[in-house]
Design a protein around this motif. Structure first.
Motif, PDB file in Angstrom:
ATOM      1  N   LYS A  83       0.833  -1.203   0.000  1.00  0.00           N
ATOM      2  CA  LYS A  83       0.000   0.000   0.000  1.00  0.00           C
ATOM      3  C   LYS A  83       0.869   1.256   0.000  1.00  0.00           C
ATOM      4  O   LYS A  83       0.597   2.211  -0.724  1.00  0.00           O
ATOM      5  CB  LYS A  83      -0.921   0.003   1.216  1.00  0.00           C
ATOM      6  N   GLU A  84       1.930   1.228   0.797  1.00  0.00           N
ATOM      7  CA  GLU A  84       2.835   2.382   0.840  1.00  0.00           C
ATOM      8  C   GLU A  84       3.524   2.592  -0.505  1.00  0.00           C
ATOM      9  O   GLU A  84       3.715   3.722  -0.931  1.00  0.00           O
ATOM     10  CB  GLU A  84       3.885   2.192   1.941  1.00  0.00           C
ATOM     11  N   ARG A  85       3.883   1.484  -1.177  1.00  0.00           N
ATOM     12  CA  ARG A  85       4.509   1.612  -2.492  1.00  0.00           C
ATOM     13  C   ARG A  85       3.556   2.248  -3.495  1.00  0.00           C
ATOM     14  O   ARG A  85       3.956   3.087  -4.280  1.00  0.00           O
ATOM     15  CB  ARG A  85       4.966   0.243  -2.989  1.00  0.00           C
ATOM     16  N   THR A  86       2.285   1.833  -3.470  1.00  0.00           N
ATOM     17  CA  THR A  86       1.320   2.430  -4.392  1.00  0.00           C
ATOM     18  C   THR A  86       1.076   3.881  -4.020  1.00  0.00           C
ATOM     19  O   THR A  86       0.882   4.719  -4.898  1.00  0.00           O
ATOM     20  CB  THR A  86      -0.012   1.658  -4.392  1.00  0.00           C
ATOM     21  N   ASP A  87       1.087   4.185  -2.712  1.00  0.00           N
ATOM     22  CA  ASP A  87       0.942   5.577  -2.294  1.00  0.00           C
ATOM     23  C   ASP A  87       2.108   6.411  -2.796  1.00  0.00           C
ATOM     24  O   ASP A  87       1.927   7.534  -3.243  1.00  0.00           O
ATOM     25  CB  ASP A  87       0.856   5.684  -0.767  1.00  0.00           C
ATOM     26  N   VAL A  88       3.308   5.858  -2.745  1.00  0.00           N
ATOM     27  CA  VAL A  88       4.485   6.578  -3.223  1.00  0.00           C
ATOM     28  C   VAL A  88       4.349   6.833  -4.721  1.00  0.00           C
ATOM     29  O   VAL A  88       4.639   7.929  -5.202  1.00  0.00           O
ATOM     30  CB  VAL A  88       5.783   5.802  -2.895  1.00  0.00           C
ATOM     31  N   LYS A  89       3.889   5.833  -5.459  1.00  0.00           N
ATOM     32  CA  LYS A  89       3.715   6.012  -6.906  1.00  0.00           C
ATOM     33  C   LYS A  89       2.675   7.099  -7.183  1.00  0.00           C
ATOM     34  O   LYS A  89       2.847   7.924  -8.071  1.00  0.00           O
ATOM     35  CB  LYS A  89       3.315   4.699  -7.565  1.00  0.00           C
ATOM     36  N   ALA A  90       1.593   7.097  -6.419  1.00  0.00           N
ATOM     37  CA  ALA A  90       0.560   8.122  -6.600  1.00  0.00           C
ATOM     38  C   ALA A  90       1.109   9.496  -6.258  1.00  0.00           C
ATOM     39  O   ALA A  90       0.837  10.482  -6.956  1.00  0.00           O
ATOM     40  CB  ALA A  90      -0.649   7.806  -5.728  1.00  0.00           C
ATOM     41  N   LEU A  91       1.904   9.577  -5.205  1.00  0.00           N
ATOM     42  CA  LEU A  91       2.504  10.859  -4.827  1.00  0.00           C
ATOM     43  C   LEU A  91       3.502  11.345  -5.881  1.00  0.00           C
ATOM     44  O   LEU A  91       3.544  12.535  -6.189  1.00  0.00           O
ATOM     45  CB  LEU A  91       3.190  10.746  -3.461  1.00  0.00           C
ATOM     46  N   ARG A  94       1.503  12.744  -8.678  1.00  0.00           N
ATOM     47  CA  ARG A  94       0.964  14.054  -8.288  1.00  0.00           C
ATOM     48  C   ARG A  94       2.044  15.128  -8.353  1.00  0.00           C
ATOM     49  O   ARG A  94       1.794  16.251  -8.795  1.00  0.00           O
ATOM     50  CB  ARG A  94       0.375  13.961  -6.878  1.00  0.00           C
TER      51      ARG A  94
END
Length: 135
Positions: A83-91, A94
């Motif tokens: 989840k953190e990896r996908t959050d990093v990709k989304a960030l 952005r």
């Protein structure tokens, strides 16, 4: 003990003698890694002894390595979850979008300033406010 002669058990252990280990043969990078593993409590002294065949003097040697190679500040970063990896990709996505918007805003600002400069020169207009008390 019976004939007045005391024999030590170690006198009969020729085949069980431990071969000497040259601890200087271990690379510095290995020493640093092992100390970091022990300091971070990811590995115990006994686990290190068993895994790397460190011999009977392992505690003293590892303690010496700790004095030499331990960091004063222990930084331990845990592995990121999915989840953190996908959050990093989304960030990261952005951030790229915001960088594009910033670039467009900068270009628009340059264009507007150029138009104001041309209007002030060609039409003798005072569009920008003058700074200071003389307004």
């Amino acid at each position: 003990m019976k004939n007045g002669k005391e024999t030590m058990l170690s006198d009969h252990m020729e085949g069980f003698q431990e071969k000497p280990i040259n601890y200087n043969d271990y690379e510095v990078s290995f020493r640093r890694w092992l100390v970091s593993q022990i300091d971070a409590e990811k590995m115990s002294f006994q686990q290190a002894r068993d895994r790397f065949d460190l011999g009977s003097q392992y505690r003293r040697i590892v303690r010496n390595w700790q004095e030499r190679y331990s960091d004063d500040i222990h930084l331990s970063l845990q592995a990121m979850s999915g989840k953190e990896r996908t959050d990093v990709k989304a960030l990261e996505k952005r951030i790229k979008e915001l960088e594009k918007q910033l670039e467009l805003a900068k270009m628009k600002n340059v264009g507007l300033n150029t138009m104001i400069d041309i209007a002030e020169q060609d039409y003798k207009l005072e569009i920008r406010k003058k700074s200071g008390p003389k307004q």
